[in-house]
Design an enzyme around this catalytic site. Sequence first.
Site, PDB file in Angstrom:
ATOM      1  CB  VAL A   1       0.315  11.719  -6.685  1.00 56.83           C
ATOM      2  CG1 VAL A   1       0.194  13.185  -7.058  1.00 56.83           C
ATOM      3  CG2 VAL A   1      -0.997  11.222  -6.111  1.00 56.83           C
TER       4      VAL A   1
ATOM      5  CG  HIS B   1      -1.176   5.409  -0.704  1.00 56.47           C
ATOM      6  ND1 HIS B   1      -2.036   6.321  -0.148  1.00 56.47           N
ATOM      7  CD2 HIS B   1      -1.865   4.255  -0.788  1.00 56.47           C
ATOM      8  CE1 HIS B   1      -3.203   5.738   0.097  1.00 56.47           C
ATOM      9  NE2 HIS B   1      -3.120   4.484  -0.281  1.00 56.47           N
ATOM     10  CG  ASP B   2       6.583   6.823  -2.939  1.00 58.18           C
ATOM     11  OD1 ASP B   2       6.557   8.033  -2.635  1.00 58.18           O
ATOM     12  OD2 ASP B   2       7.582   6.258  -3.413  1.00 58.18           O
TER      13      ASP B   2
ATOM     14  CG  ASN C   1      -2.301   9.469   2.822  1.00 57.68           C
ATOM     15  OD1 ASN C   1      -3.061   8.781   2.164  1.00 57.68           O
ATOM     16  ND2 ASN C   1      -1.382  10.228   2.278  1.00 57.68           N
TER      17      ASN C   1
ATOM     18  CG  HIS D   1       0.350  10.146  -2.216  1.00 61.66           C
ATOM     19  ND1 HIS D   1       0.747   9.310  -3.227  1.00 61.66           N
ATOM     20  CD2 HIS D   1       1.385  10.990  -2.009  1.00 61.66           C
ATOM     21  CE1 HIS D   1       1.977   9.626  -3.604  1.00 61.66           C
ATOM     22  NE2 HIS D   1       2.377  10.633  -2.878  1.00 61.66           N
TER      23      HIS D   1
ATOM     24  CD  GLU E   1       3.050  12.495  -0.051  1.00 61.99           C
ATOM     25  OE1 GLU E   1       2.863  11.269  -0.074  1.00 61.99           O
ATOM     26  OE2 GLU E   1       3.816  13.086  -0.820  1.00 61.99           O
TER      27      GLU E   1
ATOM     28  NE  ARG F   1      -3.783   0.285   2.232  1.00 63.16           N
ATOM     29  CZ  ARG F   1      -4.441  -0.427   3.135  1.00 63.16           C
ATOM     30  NH1 ARG F   1      -4.078  -0.350   4.401  1.00 63.16           N
ATOM     31  NH2 ARG F   1      -5.435  -1.208   2.781  1.00 63.16           N
TER      32      ARG F   1
END
Length: 300
Positions: free
Chosen positions: A77, A73-74, A101, A163, A95, A69
């Site tokens: 974007v 997420h990293d 998050n 994110h 973030e 996960r």
Amino acid sequence: MGQSLAFGPFALQFMIFVLCVLNIRIHASDLPLTLDYYASTCPAVFDIVRKETECAVLADPRNAALILRLHFHDCFVQGCDASVLLDDTITLKGEKETAPNRNSLKGYDLIDSIKNMVESECPGIVSCADILTIAARDATTLAGGPYWDVPVGRKDSVTAGCHTIGVARCTNYRDRIYGNFRVTSGLNPLSESYVAKLKSNCPNSGGDNNITSLDYVTPNLFDNSYYQILLQGEGLLNSDQQMYSSVFGVQTKELVKKYAADPLVFFQQFADSMVKMGNILNAESFVTGEVRKNCRFVNT
């Protein structure tokens, strides 16, 4: 209900992502990433990451999903640059504490542990972005998923992006079990036994952060059971179920059926997509980026 973190949501998110990623033409000559980037400077990096990831997953199988996960997420974007790992400081807002998050992303300590071991062997050489990307591959294989080669050579960003990928907290699926959405949307209704179990973990009010598994069949195993759940109309999230049940999801419906029927096809597609996602780079990080000593903070 427990708080298992399934691989299911990643499968669905990647399925959507596949439609875009596989249409991106990425030529090896255009990328600064190579399989042997650390061959002379830190040849043991893959073994170190594998060993530490294995220890984390053996300690708690849910850790595999946490690592994957974080990687998703990293990269999603602004590219795979370890920006998601940055802590807030006076001069930088990261973030981790953003609303989407704060209660969904975990596992930062796992990456810290891996980074510390890599630093002890090869100080100042391997980026946090590469460590997270390698660990995501290893976490997937340790959970029974496919293997793929990981090109490396990323730099760590000195800035954070935003994110916003959702997770299966109670607040995200409450309407699915209490509201009229599941009756009026054209989706197959959830079975009463399944609804009863979900309600026991997600009350009509309160408990917003209670987490439930999206794959109730094999929550800690990387497989294609989540797609089979969608075929039965029992996807936990409305958005996921519509990937199969919506009249507008013609393309994604066929993917759900294909992956539900053939796990090998899903594995190959997932591996191909992971490589391409890992190749989405933050161009700015190759100019202003660095190899962080601590994944939580930019170097001083």
